[in-house]
Design an enzyme around this catalytic site. Structure first.
Site, mmCIF file in Angstrom:
data_model
loop_
_atom_site.group_PDB
_atom_site.id
_atom_site.type_symbol
_atom_site.label_atom_id
_atom_site.label_comp_id
_atom_site.label_asym_id
_atom_site.label_seq_id
_atom_site.Cartn_x
_atom_site.Cartn_y
_atom_site.Cartn_z
ATOM 1 N N ASP A 1 0.820 -1.206 0.000
ATOM 2 C CA ASP A 1 0.000 0.000 0.000
ATOM 3 C C ASP A 1 0.856 1.259 0.000
ATOM 4 O O ASP A 1 1.892 1.329 0.678
ATOM 5 C CB ASP A 1 -0.892 -0.017 1.243
ATOM 6 C CG ASP A 1 -1.865 1.135 1.302
ATOM 7 O OD1 ASP A 1 -2.684 1.262 0.376
ATOM 8 O OD2 ASP A 1 -1.810 1.915 2.272
ATOM 9 N N GLU B 1 1.230 -0.247 -5.115
ATOM 10 C CA GLU B 1 0.369 0.881 -5.463
ATOM 11 C C GLU B 1 1.273 2.099 -5.651
ATOM 12 O O GLU B 1 1.705 2.713 -4.682
ATOM 13 C CB GLU B 1 -0.643 1.140 -4.345
ATOM 14 C CG GLU B 1 -1.572 2.310 -4.628
ATOM 15 C CD GLU B 1 -2.403 2.714 -3.423
ATOM 16 O OE1 GLU B 1 -3.522 3.215 -3.633
ATOM 17 O OE2 GLU B 1 -1.939 2.549 -2.278
#
Length: 569
Positions: A205, A259
């Site tokens: 993330d 990401e």
């Protein structure tokens, strides 16, 4: 390439299926999805053809950011079950031929995490340097906040010590100080823990933010006397290199999917440049955003330009392609004018937009439920060079709940049937973790049961796309090129491994088109055969010239291979 290479680097031809445990299936009737419920639905995901399940956060959390505010990286939210339940999910998924990846949050924690509680206790706390603190008042950083409707700075004052802590996201999510070797070691320990429980990798993330945090620490420490371990001259990307090396020491087949929503030149750095020794995969945010611009304009050129703009990456690395993910549909890499074009086409009302940069909608409602456009878009997704990622419910054409706050609009319960609560839960509707999608895209009209046995349904079409993609390693391994043709409404591209190639042709417009493709370079290499991969029909060329007839929003997948090749089309 050899076909056996596709199992060594499985992520290059995987089909990823992202789901949220709490909204997938409730096994005990409390209104919240759980791991035992997921276990009961693994056969469904396997039947669709997905080869990798990505689980959104299931860790203990105050739930102020839908689980991305983690209070214990080693735990399971008790609402969802236990570590034993997770191990059974992973083991069963493996038995069904699917791998499992989980979210690894390396940028921040919840302010309820024990580490932060210790860190904020005093300036001399043992874990003070596990987070990024400053004693002087910060400058205006309002332009750097991720959620401009909720925050006006990336620094928050902690009353107890009178210092400010860094938070790129919400103020209740303090950023970890990954410049600190102790923090990096702990992140590796977290990854190692879940690998030992059987997971096959991680979706990492908010990767750019923790790299930025290293730079922030270095700037803040400039000219001051600080702990040398924390302020050492660390290459911000070294942490990614070290983390990948650690993960692959523990599990040689594990992968990290990052990401990273940055310009192309910077994205190449996060793959590890020439060495390819950082992230194994990254989401292609730029391709996705230009896909929507092309859909809005009914002009394939923005997408073609974005695809050609991808930097060259290491052969072991891969792009993850997607139409929709679990967050807002960000359009931040488009120009202001381009963004307004997409807003006008797909989200003209203020309640459809979010953060002034994105949309809180799913694809089918944006396309007015037009099955031709929806199927063209997903055909395009699976034909693009890379690894396709689906968000749960896309396979049946779920819509959104615009009344849902922020990104919750697209995180509604899975629609299994047209029965009570869409077959998600037996709990009273008032106890559901989130309300069901309303109106024309609700479970009365869109659900698994009605589509799974209907050969003409979107589910059946998606399953066919998955199977066809999996039979075409060229799409994950081949060299990509745009084929010349004069029609701006049409995208024609080729993915080739040399001995074979897949040509895909998609019409972004409502009018029928006939495009002529020059395949003479293939004919020069010897006699070739073509097969239509979606219909199974044979296709003929005229000395290397091929006329492709497309209906409005039509699409074709063609495999080219030498005459006499015994492969199954």
């Amino acid at each position: 390439m050899r076909i056996t290479d596709t199992s060594d680097q499985w992520w290059k031809t995987a089909v990823i299926y992202c789901l949220d445990v709490e909204t997938f299936y409730d096994s005990d009737g409390d209104g919240i999805g759980d791991l035992q419920g997921l276990a009961q639905r693994l056969d469904y995901v396997a039947e669709l053809g997905a080869t990798c399940i990505w689980l959104m956060p299931f860790y203990p959390s105050p739930q102020r950011d839908d689980g991305y505010d983690v209070s214990d990286f080693y735990g399971i939210d008790p609402r969802f079950g236990t570590a034993g339940d997770l191990v059974e999910v992973v083991r069963t998924a493996h038995d069904r031929g699917m791998r499992v990846i989980v979210d690894l949050l390396v940028n921040h924690t919840s302010d309820a995490h024990a580490w932060f509680k210790d860190s904020r206790r005093s300036t001399a706390s043992a874990k003070r340097d596990w987070y990024v603190w400053r004693a002087d008042a910060p400058p205006d950083t309002s332009a750097q906040v991720v959620f401009p409707d909720k925050e006006d700075s990336i620094w928050a004052l902690d009353e107890r010590t009178g210092q400010w802590y860094l938070h790129h996201f919400y103020s209740h999510q303090p950023d970890l100080n990954v410049a600190n070797p102790a923090v990096r070691d702990e992140i590796a320990r977290v990854a190692g823990y879940w690998l030992e429980l059987g997971v096959d990798g991680f979706r990492v993330d908010a990767v750019p933010f923790f790299v930025e945090d290293v730079e922030t620490v270095r700037e803040k420490a400039s000219g001051t006397q600080k702990n040398d371990d924390v302020t050492e001259s660390l290459n911000p990307h070294q942490h990614l290199k070290d983390l990948r090396a650690f993960v692959n020491r523990r599990n040689g087949a594990a992968m990290m999917l990052g990401e990273v929503n940055l310009p192309h030149a910077q994205q190449r750095q996060y793959f590890g440049g020439r060495a390819g020794d950082e992230l194994h995969m990254m989401f292609d945010f730029i391709g996705m955003q230009n896909l929507y611009l092309s859909l809005a304009r009914q002009d394939a050129r923005p997408l073609a330009k974005a695809l050609l703009g991808r930097p060259a990456i290491h052969p072991s690395c891969q792009w993850a392609t997607f139409v929709r993910n679990h967050d807002e549909l960000t359009l931040d890499k488009l120009t202001d004018k381009e963004r307004q074009e997409v807003f006008a086409a797909f989200g003209p009302e203020p309640e459809m937009q979010i953060y002034d940069r994105g949309l809180k909608r799913r694809l089918p409602p944006m396309l007015d439920g037009d099955p031709r456009r929806v199927r063209m878009a997903y055909s395009l997704l699976f034909s693009l060079p890379g690894t396709p990622a689906l968000f749960y419910g896309e396979e049946i054409g779920m819509g959104e709940d615009l009344a849902g706050e922020g990104r919750h609009a697209v995180r509604t319960p899975m629609q299994w049937s047209d029965g009570v609560n869409g077959g998600f839960s037996t709990a009273p509707s008032r106890k559901l973790i989130r309300r069901l999608t309303p109106d024309g895209f609700g479970p009365e009209h869109v659900n698994v049961v009605s589509q799974r046995t209907d050969p003409d349904s979107l589910w059946s079409f998606m399953r066919h796309l998955v199977q066809t993609y999996r039979s075409c390693p060229e799409l994950g391994w081949g060299d990509f090129s745009i084929l010349d043709q004069p029609n701006p409404q049409v995208l024609a591209h080729e993915c080739s491994t040399g001995e074979a190639a897949v040509v895909a042709v998609h019409n972004f417009g409502p009018e029928p088109q006939t495009v002529t493709l020059d395949l003479s370079h293939r004919v020069e290499e010897g006699d070739i055969e073509l097969a239509d991969l979606l219909s199974g029909d044979d296709v003929r060329t005229d000395n290397g010239s091929l006329d492709v007839v497309l209906e409005g929003y039509g699409y074709r997948w063609l495999r080219i291979h030498p005459v006499g090749d015994l492969r199954i089309p």
